[in-house]
Design a protein around this motif. Structure first.
Motif, PDB file in Angstrom:
ATOM      1  N   ALA A 197       9.326   8.897  -5.067  1.00  0.00           N
ATOM      2  CA  ALA A 197       8.128   8.300  -5.655  1.00  0.00           C
ATOM      3  C   ALA A 197       7.615   7.214  -4.722  1.00  0.00           C
ATOM      4  CB  ALA A 197       8.454   7.721  -7.028  1.00  0.00           C
ATOM      5  N   SER A 198       6.537   7.533  -4.007  1.00  0.00           N
ATOM      6  CA  SER A 198       5.891   6.561  -3.130  1.00  0.00           C
ATOM      7  C   SER A 198       4.637   6.056  -3.844  1.00  0.00           C
ATOM      8  CB  SER A 198       5.509   7.192  -1.791  1.00  0.00           C
ATOM      9  OG  SER A 198       6.647   7.704  -1.127  1.00  0.00           O
ATOM     10  N   GLY A 199       4.511   4.751  -3.963  1.00  0.00           N
ATOM     11  CA  GLY A 199       3.422   4.226  -4.768  1.00  0.00           C
ATOM     12  C   GLY A 199       2.733   3.027  -4.157  1.00  0.00           C
ATOM     13  N   GLU A 200       1.665   2.635  -4.814  1.00  0.00           N
ATOM     14  CA  GLU A 200       0.937   1.409  -4.491  1.00  0.00           C
ATOM     15  C   GLU A 200       1.340   0.351  -5.510  1.00  0.00           C
ATOM     16  OE1 GLU A 200      -3.182   2.489  -4.579  1.00  0.00           O
ATOM     17  OE2 GLU A 200      -2.829   4.263  -3.334  1.00  0.00           O
ATOM     18  N   LEU A 201       1.738  -0.801  -5.011  1.00  0.00           N
ATOM     19  CA  LEU A 201       2.271  -1.847  -5.877  1.00  0.00           C
ATOM     20  C   LEU A 201       1.357  -3.065  -5.911  1.00  0.00           C
ATOM     21  CD1 LEU A 201       6.059  -1.877  -4.898  1.00  0.00           C
ATOM     22  CD2 LEU A 201       4.906  -0.509  -6.649  1.00  0.00           C
ATOM     23  N   TRP A 239       0.798  -1.217   0.000  1.00  0.00           N
ATOM     24  CA  TRP A 239       0.000   0.000   0.000  1.00  0.00           C
ATOM     25  C   TRP A 239       0.839   1.279   0.000  1.00  0.00           C
ATOM     26  CZ3 TRP A 239      -4.373   1.976  -1.263  1.00  0.00           C
ATOM     27  CH2 TRP A 239      -4.861   3.134  -0.662  1.00  0.00           C
ATOM     28  N   PHE A 240       1.990   1.268   0.642  1.00  0.00           N
ATOM     29  CA  PHE A 240       2.814   2.480   0.721  1.00  0.00           C
ATOM     30  C   PHE A 240       4.260   2.076   0.519  1.00  0.00           C
ATOM     31  CE2 PHE A 240       2.081   6.936   2.163  1.00  0.00           C
ATOM     32  CZ  PHE A 240       3.348   7.413   1.923  1.00  0.00           C
ATOM     33  N   ALA A 241       4.686   2.098  -0.720  1.00  0.00           N
ATOM     34  CA  ALA A 241       6.022   1.646  -1.095  1.00  0.00           C
ATOM     35  C   ALA A 241       6.832   2.833  -1.597  1.00  0.00           C
ATOM     36  CB  ALA A 241       5.940   0.573  -2.172  1.00  0.00           C
ATOM     37  N   SER A 242       7.694   3.364  -0.752  1.00  0.00           N
ATOM     38  CA  SER A 242       8.529   4.488  -1.173  1.00  0.00           C
ATOM     39  C   SER A 242       9.690   3.988  -2.017  1.00  0.00           C
ATOM     40  CB  SER A 242       9.050   5.253   0.049  1.00  0.00           C
ATOM     41  OG  SER A 242       8.000   5.960   0.666  1.00  0.00           O
ATOM     42  N   ASN A 243      10.106   4.840  -2.958  1.00  0.00           N
ATOM     43  CA  ASN A 243      11.094   4.455  -3.967  1.00  0.00           C
ATOM     44  C   ASN A 243      10.584   3.226  -4.716  1.00  0.00           C
ATOM     45  OD1 ASN A 243      13.454   5.401  -5.132  1.00  0.00           O
ATOM     46  ND2 ASN A 243      14.744   3.921  -4.069  1.00  0.00           N
ATOM     47  N   CYS A 244       9.337   3.342  -5.163  1.00  0.00           N
ATOM     48  CA  CYS A 244       8.597   2.177  -5.647  1.00  0.00           C
ATOM     49  C   CYS A 244       9.155   1.586  -6.927  1.00  0.00           C
ATOM     50  CB  CYS A 244       7.126   2.528  -5.821  1.00  0.00           C
ATOM     51  SG  CYS A 244       6.804   3.852  -7.010  1.00  0.00           S
ATOM     52  N   ASP A 245      10.027   2.305  -7.642  1.00  0.00           N
ATOM     53  CA  ASP A 245      10.624   1.755  -8.854  1.00  0.00           C
ATOM     54  C   ASP A 245      12.070   1.339  -8.648  1.00  0.00           C
ATOM     55  OD1 ASP A 245      11.434   4.392  -8.504  1.00  0.00           O
ATOM     56  OD2 ASP A 245      11.654   4.769 -10.653  1.00  0.00           O
ATOM     57  N   ALA A 246      12.450   1.121  -7.399  1.00  0.00           N
ATOM     58  CA  ALA A 246      13.827   0.713  -7.104  1.00  0.00           C
ATOM     59  C   ALA A 246      14.165  -0.602  -7.778  1.00  0.00           C
ATOM     60  CB  ALA A 246      14.026   0.594  -5.593  1.00  0.00           C
ATOM     61  N   GLU A 247      15.387  -0.726  -8.207  1.00  0.00           N
ATOM     62  CA  GLU A 247      15.822  -1.946  -8.888  1.00  0.00           C
ATOM     63  C   GLU A 247      16.036  -3.105  -7.929  1.00  0.00           C
ATOM     64  OE1 GLU A 247      16.333  -3.171 -11.838  1.00  0.00           O
ATOM     65  OE2 GLU A 247      15.801  -1.435 -13.054  1.00  0.00           O
ATOM     66  N   THR A 269       3.337  -4.148 -10.784  1.00  0.00           N
ATOM     67  CA  THR A 269       2.630  -2.994 -11.337  1.00  0.00           C
ATOM     68  C   THR A 269       2.605  -1.859 -10.318  1.00  0.00           C
ATOM     69  OG1 THR A 269       1.187  -4.303 -12.777  1.00  0.00           O
ATOM     70  CG2 THR A 269       0.372  -2.139 -12.114  1.00  0.00           C
ATOM     71  N   ILE A 270       2.940  -0.662 -10.779  1.00  0.00           N
ATOM     72  CA  ILE A 270       2.775   0.529  -9.944  1.00  0.00           C
ATOM     73  C   ILE A 270       1.374   1.081 -10.244  1.00  0.00           C
ATOM     74  CG2 ILE A 270       3.685   2.793  -9.318  1.00  0.00           C
ATOM     75  CD1 ILE A 270       6.366   1.916 -10.516  1.00  0.00           C
ATOM     76  N   ARG A 271       0.451   0.897  -9.316  1.00  0.00           N
ATOM     77  CA  ARG A 271      -0.925   1.302  -9.568  1.00  0.00           C
ATOM     78  C   ARG A 271      -1.066   2.822  -9.636  1.00  0.00           C
ATOM     79  NH1 ARG A 271      -4.979  -1.818  -6.073  1.00  0.00           N
ATOM     80  NH2 ARG A 271      -3.863  -0.810  -4.359  1.00  0.00           N
ATOM     81  N   ARG A 272      -0.460   3.513  -8.687  1.00  0.00           N
ATOM     82  CA  ARG A 272      -0.466   4.971  -8.696  1.00  0.00           C
ATOM     83  C   ARG A 272       0.582   5.467  -7.715  1.00  0.00           C
ATOM     84  NH1 ARG A 272      -5.834   6.885  -5.175  1.00  0.00           N
ATOM     85  NH2 ARG A 272      -5.494   5.451  -3.420  1.00  0.00           N
ATOM     86  N   LEU A 273       0.967   6.743  -7.860  1.00  0.00           N
ATOM     87  CA  LEU A 273       1.865   7.389  -6.912  1.00  0.00           C
ATOM     88  C   LEU A 273       1.044   8.148  -5.878  1.00  0.00           C
ATOM     89  CD1 LEU A 273       4.704   8.833  -9.197  1.00  0.00           C
ATOM     90  CD2 LEU A 273       4.536   6.570  -8.126  1.00  0.00           C
ATOM     91  N   LYS A 274       1.578   8.228  -4.666  1.00  0.00           N
ATOM     92  CA  LYS A 274       0.917   8.950  -3.589  1.00  0.00           C
ATOM     93  C   LYS A 274       1.128  10.461  -3.763  1.00  0.00           C
ATOM     94  CE  LYS A 274      -0.135   5.212  -1.071  1.00  0.00           C
ATOM     95  NZ  LYS A 274      -1.515   4.769  -0.823  1.00  0.00           N
ATOM     96  N   ASP A 275       0.080  11.217  -3.518  1.00  0.00           N
ATOM     97  CA  ASP A 275       0.153  12.678  -3.551  1.00  0.00           C
ATOM     98  C   ASP A 275       0.379  13.150  -2.125  1.00  0.00           C
ATOM     99  OD1 ASP A 275       0.015  15.330  -4.172  1.00  0.00           O
ATOM    100  OD2 ASP A 275      -2.118  15.358  -4.648  1.00  0.00           O
ATOM    101  N   LYS A 276       1.647  13.437  -1.776  1.00  0.00           N
ATOM    102  CA  LYS A 276       2.031  13.624  -0.389  1.00  0.00           C
ATOM    103  C   LYS A 276       2.139  15.103   0.001  1.00  0.00           C
ATOM    104  CE  LYS A 276       5.909  11.294  -0.649  1.00  0.00           C
ATOM    105  NZ  LYS A 276       5.999  11.019  -2.085  1.00  0.00           N
ATOM    106  N   LEU A 277       2.054  15.357   1.299  1.00  0.00           N
ATOM    107  CA  LEU A 277       2.218  16.701   1.847  1.00  0.00           C
ATOM    108  C   LEU A 277       3.613  17.248   1.572  1.00  0.00           C
ATOM    109  CD1 LEU A 277       1.302  19.067   3.743  1.00  0.00           C
ATOM    110  CD2 LEU A 277       2.148  17.679   5.653  1.00  0.00           C
TER     111      LEU A 277
END
Length: 579
Positions: A273-277, A216-224, A259-267
């Motif tokens: 890039a924090s995303g939902e995976l 649900w909350f994966a920061s650096n969601c495209d990390a290798e 799959t990266i479903r979407r990025l979080k819109d953060k304060l």
């Protein structure tokens, strides 16, 4: 460890700078340089000092300029599909941020720990100082750095030789062409801090596993190079979780099924890039034993908590620097506003809290190195390390928020305007109390350690440190802190004798007091060290201010004693004049 000399610092002249960007955040930070010189061996210090200086200039200059653009106009964006409608899950980053990635990792912030050319084993303190400097400008970038450190640490401690060769080598690479970032994926929507509620499943498939589920909350969601928890059996809670290395790109060059479903819109911290995976039979390679996944991930969390805590202190330091410069220039009612007593009170409070934060953080990092770098682990020092990690994560994070808010207020209306750095500092600081476990979670972690190991490790450290204070000029401060040490022991014993519900209710209140006492005792020890090494009594004033801030229970709240900040105290604490 440590050098036998603290070189005298030139008194800081905040009037020569228009903003903090004109300073070098290492060489112009007497607190940071002092702790580096004390706690690093001469061989290591000489080996890394140039990197510290270069990073101090990098963070204050180009990195901060690029951070403004990323925060305002250049936040990452998700390109889920290409023009053919094929799912690609690529995150777009602006070119300035990409340069920050190259420059930032090029400092050695991850790589130094694995530097085979170093004169001796590089302690984690080196990496901590580097990330501290960059946290002062761009916590959105240092989040991926901290996650990369965590992933690397897990592979270092628990990975197979093949995993180290294939993936730790990428995380630890100095070469921007081969370097890869890391991440830790554990949070799920139904779990949050309840990691044991994770439902992502892993099914063995030959030499690897196939993972299915959502994070649900994966920061650096495209990390290798990511590590992720997944359920491997029907055992309850965290006992059924294994830890897996989940590469973004598989050995055959194809993309993993993530799959990266979407990025979080953060304060704040918009750079990361924090995303939902969604894992759809994603390939994962088991790390270590199948039933020890949470144990391994807990060590990764400890690295992240260390970084999050010092990030808060770093943001406090940046906020203090900017406020000290602004109040030196700003005039109102016919004089510079840093001549007004309440402005001075605020600045002195800020620097005192930073001093206290470093006094406890230095011990935390030293213990981390004792346990994890120099193989001096004992049951007692490991228990104390766990306590200090949670204390610094909790209070260091909170300090980042309170100090950036204080700085904003010293600016007045200008502090609320995005032309100045203070709004971004505050927005970025607010994430630290949430990341890697809230204050409540940290209090529960401390309670769990105390229940298992007892309070002896904590109390023994305090009493041993106090017994080493033998400078007669410090007797009054020692006696004050001795009373507080006795008091914290009484409260610890009281809490641990209560029922489970009451223990939980008291845990955070006691954690606050534990932090205050531990920071005070070790700040006094640091003050004595300064006196013995260079006859500098400046840090004694910090002890005096800390005791007044957190231990003064006088009914008159300091009013009848007419407590004010004198010119001498202001010049010594704020401008680092030696005494």
């Amino acid at each position: 460890m440590g050098k036998n000399l603290i070189e005298e610092q030139n008194q800081l002249d905040y009037g020569k700078w228009e903003s903090g960007n004109e300073a070098n955040w290492y060489t112009d930070d007497p607190i940071l340089t002092r702790y580096a010189k004390r706690y690093l061996s001469s061989a290591v210090f000489n080996y890394v000092e140039e990197a510290f200086e270069k990073t101090g200039a990098l963070a204050a200059g180009p990195m901060d300029k690029r951070a403004v653009h990323t925060d305002r106009e250049g936040a990452p964006r998700l390109n889920r599909y290409n023009k053919k409608g094929e799912e690609i899950n690529e995150v777009w980053y602006n070119e300035g941020y990409r340069q920050t990635v190259k420059d930032g990792y090029g400092t050695g912030v991850v790589a130094y720990r694995y530097d085979e050319n170093a004169p001796e084993q590089i302690p984690f303190l080196v990496n901590a100082i580097l990330i501290y400097l960059m946290c002062e400008t761009e916590p959105g970038f240092t989040c991926p750095v901290g996650l990369s450190q965590s992933a690397a640490f897990v592979l270092e401690k628990f990975g197979s030789d093949q995993q180290k060769a294939d993936y730790l080598s990428l995380l630890a690479s100095w070469d921007p062409e081969t370097h890869q970032e890391g991440a830790t994926f554990l949070t799920e929507i139904q779990g949050g801090s309840d990691v044991g509620a994770a439902t992502t499943a892993a099914v063995k498939n030959g030499d690897h596993y196939l993972l299915t589920g959502e994070k649900w909350f994966a920061s650096n969601c495209d990390a290798e190079v990511a590590i992720a928890l997944a359920r491997v059996n029907d055992k309850p809670s965290t006992k059924g979780l294994g830890l897996f290395l989940v590469p973004r790109t598989l050995p055959d060059g194809t993309r993993n099924n993530v799959t990266i479903r979407r990025l979080k819109d953060k304060l704040g911290v918009r750079a990361v890039a924090s995303g939902e995976l969604i894992f759809n039979n994603a390939v994962g390679y088991l790390i270590g034993d199948e039933d020890k996944g949470f144990k391994y991930m807990a060590e990764a969390l400890n690295v992240s908590r260390l970084g999050t805590g010092i990030s808060g202190i770093a943001l406090a330091r940046r906020a203090f620097l900017e406020a000290a410069i602004y109040t030196e220039h700003r005039e109102a009612f016919g004089q510079r506003i840093n001549r007004f007593p309440m402005v001075r009170e605020t600045l002195v409070k800020m620097i005192t809290e930073i001093e206290a934060g470093w006094a406890i953080s230095a011990q935390m990092i030293k213990l981390f190195d004792d346990v994890h770098t120099f193989d001096n682990k004992t049951d007692e020092n490991y228990a104390l390390l766990r306590i200090l990690l949670s204390l610094v994560k909790y209070r260091g994070s909170e300090l980042g928020v309170s100090a950036t808010k204080d700085a904003l207020e010293l600016y007045g209306g200008n502090g609320y305007i995005e032309d100045y750095v203070t709004p971004r500092l505050l927005r970025d600081a607010v994430v630290n109390p949430v990341w890697e476990g809230t204050a409540n979670i940290q209090a529960l972690e401390i309670l769990k350690t105390l229940q298992k190991a007892g309070a002896g490790c904590f109390m023994n450290d305090l009493r041993t440190t106090l017994n080493g204070i033998d400078d007669t000029a410090l007797t009054d401060y020692k006696e004050t802190l001795q009373q507080e040490v006795d008091r914290v022991e009484e409260l610890l014993n009281h809490m641990l004798s209560q029922d489970a519900y009451t223990q939980t209710a008291l845990a955070k209140k006691l954690a606050d007091f534990m932090y205050d006492v531990y920071a005070g005792v070790h700040l006094l020890e640091e003050a004595q060290y300064d006196i013995k090494m260079s006859s500098d009594r400046r840090r004694v004033l910090a002890v005096e201010q800390w005791n007044r801030l957190v231990f003064d229970r006088s009914p008159d709240r300091g009013i009848l004693t007419n407590e004010t900040i004198s010119d001498e105290v202001f010049e010594a604490l704020i401008c680092f004049g030696t005494r």
